[in-house]
Write an enzyme that holds these catalytic residues in place. Structure first.
Site, PDB file in Angstrom:
ATOM      1  N   HIS A 153       1.285  -5.272   0.337  1.00 35.76           N
ATOM      2  CA  HIS A 153       1.708  -4.416  -0.775  1.00 35.76           C
ATOM      3  C   HIS A 153       2.548  -5.240  -1.734  1.00 35.76           C
ATOM      4  O   HIS A 153       3.312  -6.106  -1.295  1.00 35.76           O
ATOM      5  CB  HIS A 153       2.525  -3.218  -0.251  1.00 35.76           C
ATOM      6  CG  HIS A 153       2.643  -2.133  -1.255  1.00 35.76           C
ATOM      7  ND1 HIS A 153       3.628  -2.139  -2.217  1.00 35.76           N
ATOM      8  CD2 HIS A 153       1.887  -1.037  -1.484  1.00 35.76           C
ATOM      9  CE1 HIS A 153       3.456  -1.080  -2.982  1.00 35.76           C
ATOM     10  NE2 HIS A 153       2.414  -0.391  -2.568  1.00 35.76           N
ATOM     11  N   ASP A 196      -2.704   3.213   3.202  1.00 35.38           N
ATOM     12  CA  ASP A 196      -4.135   3.452   3.294  1.00 35.38           C
ATOM     13  C   ASP A 196      -4.772   2.932   4.573  1.00 35.38           C
ATOM     14  O   ASP A 196      -5.950   3.175   4.809  1.00 35.38           O
ATOM     15  CB  ASP A 196      -4.833   2.872   2.068  1.00 35.38           C
ATOM     16  CG  ASP A 196      -4.593   3.770   0.881  1.00 35.38           C
ATOM     17  OD1 ASP A 196      -4.522   4.988   1.102  1.00 35.38           O
ATOM     18  OD2 ASP A 196      -4.442   3.268  -0.234  1.00 35.38           O
TER      19      ASP A 196
END
Ligand code: ACO
Length: 426
Positions: free
Chosen positions: A304, A361
């Site tokens: 991320h 996710d």
């Protein structure tokens, strides 16, 4: 006293103001940099650039913190509903009972879409990706429902319309893509239950609302509701800065979210796990490919831009995944694969050194699969969840007294002046 930093260029020193946020984050204010020095900054990917000041979402990637309007995501996921979180993000505070009731009433009043919009749906080629359809349909809403924006109440109606109709459009696109009868929204159902019913009810097999599944969807959407200045939200702000209508700005956000490095990652994770399952790959092989500099493959659902420790949303999603599969008494072999892959990556120096942890996710696709959502609808599910964040950020930007058309500069590295040559001389 205002903190300042000194910038020395050749023999001149300039003082630049430091701006401090409510959580102690600091930024050098370079608003007048070019005017003062003739220089601009260069920051590909904007990793060091704050594009705005915002009072909506706080995240701290080092400490794994995410809060909407000051409230930790863990508390919202446990106690709130998606509808209430939508209100919080857009209006800045949790609603009273009567405010929430009024919101539900408006969501119900605006839940139908113009029957002519079905013609659009039917014109898309079979197999079109639902994100492309959703993005086009949201832009088309502007023609069917000219936006009202003169007063706060009018903006409220446009916003509610969008929130309610996007959910209906998403379910409609699924039904039409399968050649099934469209199911209309029902006034007696909550926001999430209504969506599930529109997706899965059928004249021959009525859909039974299960409160645990409704709770799972609420949680999924709450976790995705905002994430400060990410790729799609920045797209909404940039496009919105040209003062386009809200529908067009949101449509740009949907298009940006579609990419596999952003909102398309949930679909990409499942495709990666299915590939592993069906094509006889191994966890070791996948890890080796992700580490190989000559292979463009990345471990989807890992890493991320901001979180450099565990994504707090991923923790909640992982627990939700176990709970839902347990409740449905389903065994999903992809969950076992995901857990093995996570354990192998977290034990590997490459991922540890680069601070690559599972993001939200990594497990969300397994929850969506368990609910019955088809894989190509995953990014659409993300888009419905992110809608309140986009709206809140758009609203904040258009109300900002410092509002400016977004127009970055560049450093040109192309050819110097060269002359046009007629065709015969080339
Ligand atoms: N697998 C393997 N290596 C990775 C991964 C990954 N998933 N993510 C980052 N890296 C490596 C890069 O190759 C790079 O290595 P290098 O320094 O040796 O060149 C290093 O880690 C840093 O990567 P960047 O791409 O520079 O980091 P950035 O912050 O730009 O990327 C991103 C963040 C795009 C999310 C990235 O981690 C990625 O591609 N992840 C997979 C896709 C994904 O899951 N996206 C969803 C993000 S969450 C969301 O949008 C909801």
């Amino acid at each position: 006293m205002t903190e300042k930093v000194k910038l020395t260029i050749a023999d001149k020193t300039y003082e630049l103001k430091v701006v401090e946020g409510s959580e102690g984050e600091k930024a050098i204010d370079i608003t007048n940099l070019r005017q003062l020095t003739g220089l601009i900054t260069l920051d590909p990917g904007f990793a060091n650039t704050g594009s705005c000041v915002s009072a909506i979402t706080f995240m701290d990637g080092e400490r794994g913190i995410l809060r909407y309007r000051g409230i930790p995501i863990e508390q919202l996921a446990e106690y709130s509903s998606f509808r209430e979180t939508v209100y919080l993000l857009i209006n800045g505070k949790l609603p009273t009972r009567s405010q929430l009731n009024r919101m539900s009433m408006l969501l119900n009043d605006h839940s139908l879409v113009h029957e002519d919009m079905r013609n659009f749906f039917e014109s898309f080629p079979r197999g079109s990706h639902p994100m492309g359809i959703l993005s086009s349909m949201v832009t088309a809403l502007r023609s069917f429902y000219p936006e009202l924006q003169a007063t706060a109440e009018e903006i409220n109606i446009t916003v509610t319309r969008l929130l309610s109709k996007v959910r209906t459009l998403a379910a409609m696109s699924y039904k039409i893509s399968r050649g099934h009868k469209v199911v209309y929204p029902r006034p007696d159902l909550s926001y999430c239950a209504n969506f599930l019913n529109m997706m899965f009810d059928s004249p021959v097999r009525p859909y039974r609302i299960d409160e645990d599944i409704v709770k799972a969807l609420n949680t999924y959407w709450i976790l995705h509701a905002d994430h400060e200045q990410n790729c799609s939200t920045s797209a909404v702000r940039v496009v919105g800065s040209g003062r386009v209508n809200l529908y067009a700005a949101i449509s740009a956000g949907i298009a940006a979210l579609w990419g596999p490095l952003h909102g398309g990652a949930n679909q990409a994770v499942i495709e990666m796990l299915e590939d592993l399952q069906h094509n006889g790959g191994t966890v070791e092989r996948i890890i080796a490919r992700a580490k190989d500099k000559n292979d463009p493959f990345r471990l989807m659902g890992f890493g991320h831009r901001v979180y450099k420790t565990y994504d707090p949303r991923a923790k909640i999603m992982k627990a939700m995944c176990d709970k839902i599969l347990d409740k449905l008494k389903t065994h999903d072999p992809l969950l076992d694969l995901a857990k093995n892959l996570e354990a192998a990556a977290l034990d590997d120096d490459y991922f540890v050194e680069k601070n690559l942890y599972p993001n939200v996710d990594f497990y969300s696709g397994i929850v969506l699969r368990a609910i019955g959502i088809p894989t190509n609808m995953f990014p659409v599910m993300f888009a419905i969840g992110r809608l309140p964040g986009w709206i809140a950020q758009w609203k904040e930007s258009v109300d900002d007294p410092m509002w400016k058309l977004n127009r970055p500069r560049q450093i040109y590295v192309g050819p110097n002046e060269t002359h046009y040559r007629p065709m015969d001389e080339r």
